[in-house]
Design a protein around this motif. Structure first.
Motif, PDB file in Angstrom:
ATOM      1  N   GLN A   2     -27.854  88.404  -0.787  1.00  0.00           N
ATOM      2  CA  GLN A   2     -28.021  86.952  -0.768  1.00  0.00           C
ATOM      3  C   GLN A   2     -29.386  86.614  -1.343  1.00  0.00           C
ATOM      4  O   GLN A   2     -30.398  87.096  -0.866  1.00  0.00           O
ATOM      5  N   LEU A   3     -29.407  85.804  -2.383  1.00  0.00           N
ATOM      6  CA  LEU A   3     -30.682  85.352  -2.914  1.00  0.00           C
ATOM      7  C   LEU A   3     -31.274  84.322  -1.965  1.00  0.00           C
ATOM      8  O   LEU A   3     -30.557  83.586  -1.300  1.00  0.00           O
ATOM      9  N   ASN A   4     -32.580  84.266  -1.932  1.00  0.00           N
ATOM     10  CA  ASN A   4     -33.254  83.301  -1.074  1.00  0.00           C
ATOM     11  C   ASN A   4     -33.033  81.903  -1.633  1.00  0.00           C
ATOM     12  O   ASN A   4     -33.464  81.601  -2.740  1.00  0.00           O
ATOM     13  N   PRO A   5     -32.379  81.027  -0.881  1.00  0.00           N
ATOM     14  CA  PRO A   5     -32.133  79.685  -1.410  1.00  0.00           C
ATOM     15  C   PRO A   5     -33.408  78.848  -1.511  1.00  0.00           C
ATOM     16  O   PRO A   5     -33.398  77.793  -2.123  1.00  0.00           O
ATOM     17  N   TYR A   6     -34.479  79.308  -0.894  1.00  0.00           N
ATOM     18  CA  TYR A   6     -35.739  78.572  -0.938  1.00  0.00           C
ATOM     19  C   TYR A   6     -36.614  79.111  -2.063  1.00  0.00           C
ATOM     20  O   TYR A   6     -37.779  79.358  -1.880  1.00  0.00           O
ATOM     21  N   SER A   7     -36.049  79.304  -3.202  1.00  0.00           N
ATOM     22  CA  SER A   7     -36.848  79.833  -4.301  1.00  0.00           C
ATOM     23  C   SER A   7     -36.614  78.979  -5.529  1.00  0.00           C
ATOM     24  O   SER A   7     -36.641  77.761  -5.455  1.00  0.00           O
ATOM     25  N   GLU A   8     -36.368  79.618  -6.650  1.00  0.00           N
ATOM     26  CA  GLU A   8     -36.294  78.930  -7.926  1.00  0.00           C
ATOM     27  C   GLU A   8     -35.326  77.754  -7.923  1.00  0.00           C
ATOM     28  O   GLU A   8     -35.624  76.686  -8.443  1.00  0.00           O
ATOM     29  N   TYR A   9     -34.161  77.911  -7.316  1.00  0.00           N
ATOM     30  CA  TYR A   9     -33.208  76.810  -7.411  1.00  0.00           C
ATOM     31  C   TYR A   9     -33.661  75.595  -6.609  1.00  0.00           C
ATOM     32  O   TYR A   9     -33.291  74.464  -6.918  1.00  0.00           O
ATOM     33  N   PRO A  85     -38.846  80.494  10.552  1.00  0.00           N
ATOM     34  CA  PRO A  85     -37.741  81.125   9.820  1.00  0.00           C
ATOM     35  C   PRO A  85     -36.747  81.779  10.775  1.00  0.00           C
ATOM     36  O   PRO A  85     -37.125  82.323  11.808  1.00  0.00           O
ATOM     37  N   ARG A  86     -35.491  81.691  10.413  1.00  0.00           N
ATOM     38  CA  ARG A  86     -34.461  82.370  11.206  1.00  0.00           C
ATOM     39  C   ARG A  86     -33.405  82.914  10.261  1.00  0.00           C
ATOM     40  O   ARG A  86     -33.105  82.316   9.238  1.00  0.00           O
ATOM     41  N   MET A  87     -32.853  84.062  10.640  1.00  0.00           N
ATOM     42  CA  MET A  87     -31.787  84.682   9.856  1.00  0.00           C
ATOM     43  C   MET A  87     -30.467  83.987  10.157  1.00  0.00           C
ATOM     44  O   MET A  87     -30.197  83.631  11.298  1.00  0.00           O
ATOM     45  N   TYR A  99     -35.391  77.932   6.881  1.00  0.00           N
ATOM     46  CA  TYR A  99     -36.670  77.406   7.364  1.00  0.00           C
ATOM     47  C   TYR A  99     -36.471  75.980   7.859  1.00  0.00           C
ATOM     48  O   TYR A  99     -37.274  75.108   7.593  1.00  0.00           O
ATOM     49  N   ARG A 100     -35.369  75.750   8.536  1.00  0.00           N
ATOM     50  CA  ARG A 100     -35.071  74.417   9.040  1.00  0.00           C
ATOM     51  C   ARG A 100     -34.322  74.546  10.345  1.00  0.00           C
ATOM     52  O   ARG A 100     -33.687  75.556  10.609  1.00  0.00           O
ATOM     53  N   ASP A 101     -34.412  73.503  11.147  1.00  0.00           N
ATOM     54  CA  ASP A 101     -33.631  73.476  12.376  1.00  0.00           C
ATOM     55  C   ASP A 101     -32.166  73.259  12.029  1.00  0.00           C
ATOM     56  O   ASP A 101     -31.837  72.651  11.001  1.00  0.00           O
ATOM     57  N   ALA A 112     -36.955  70.440   3.839  1.00  0.00           N
ATOM     58  CA  ALA A 112     -37.295  71.836   4.136  1.00  0.00           C
ATOM     59  C   ALA A 112     -37.116  72.707   2.899  1.00  0.00           C
ATOM     60  O   ALA A 112     -37.971  73.533   2.579  1.00  0.00           O
ATOM     61  N   LEU A 113     -36.020  72.520   2.218  1.00  0.00           N
ATOM     62  CA  LEU A 113     -35.724  73.305   1.020  1.00  0.00           C
ATOM     63  C   LEU A 113     -36.806  73.123  -0.038  1.00  0.00           C
ATOM     64  O   LEU A 113     -37.332  74.101  -0.585  1.00  0.00           O
TER      65      LEU A 113
END
Length: 174
Positions: A2-9, A85-87, A99-101, A112-113
């Motif tokens: 899974q790519l980190n959704p909090y990155s480039e996109y 952060p939570r998995m 990184y969000r509730d 958050a994103l």
């Protein structure tokens, strides 16, 4: 994987929403879906207005005059928008960090994103990797994801028009 959704996109979506604001909640949702965001949280009536305010705040990061002020603006947005952060494997598409509730509406998810994604973008690629197009008359935003990190234009079209303008200016002086 899974790519980190909090990155480039995340910065690409923020850039797209800044350059072409959605005109309706349905358009906002569709553009988020098109960007790969899994919407398994509430979408509420004020999400369009909330997301517009989030993008406006994000533009303060883009337009910060120096690295220190940019970092201050990112840190303030992080403090307001993100959680510890939570998995999660909420969509069944692989474990990744949030990184969000949970159960936040779309506008808050975008805050958050964008804050976490922008922080990761800037510390990972360089504090100069967000900006406004330098072509005459263009104020569109870009998020530099290039290999060399020297992007100055929002698009190849603006870069080409500016190159032609410079070339013609040199020829007229000769």
């Amino acid at each position: 994987m899974q790519l980190n959704p909090y990155s480039e996109y995340a910065v690409k979506l923020a850039t797209e929403l800044a350059n072409e604001p959605p005109e309706s909640l349905d358009e906002l949702v569709q553009r988020c879906l098109d960007a790969g965001l899994v919407i398994d949280f509430p979408v509420v009536d004020d999400d369009l207005a909330t997301s517009a305010a989030v993008v406006e705040r994000w533009l303060g990061i883009v337009d910060a005059p120096d690295d220190a002020e940019r970092a201050t603006a990112v840190n303030a947005m992080l403090a307001d928008a993100s959680a510890y952060p939570r998995m999660t494997d909420h969509a069944g598409d692989g474990w990744h960090l949030h990184y969000r509730d949970e159960h936040q509406p779309l506008g808050h998810v975008l805050a958050a994103l964008f804050s976490v994604g922008t922080a990761l973008h800037l510390v990972g690629r360089g504090m100069h990797r967000l900006g406004r197009c330098t072509a005459d008359g263009c104020t569109r935003v870009y998020a530099d994801t290039s290999r060399g990190g020297a992007q100055r234009y929002c698009s190849p079209g603006c870069a080409n028009r500016d190159a032609v303008r410079r070339h013609r200016a040199r020829r007229s002086m000769a």
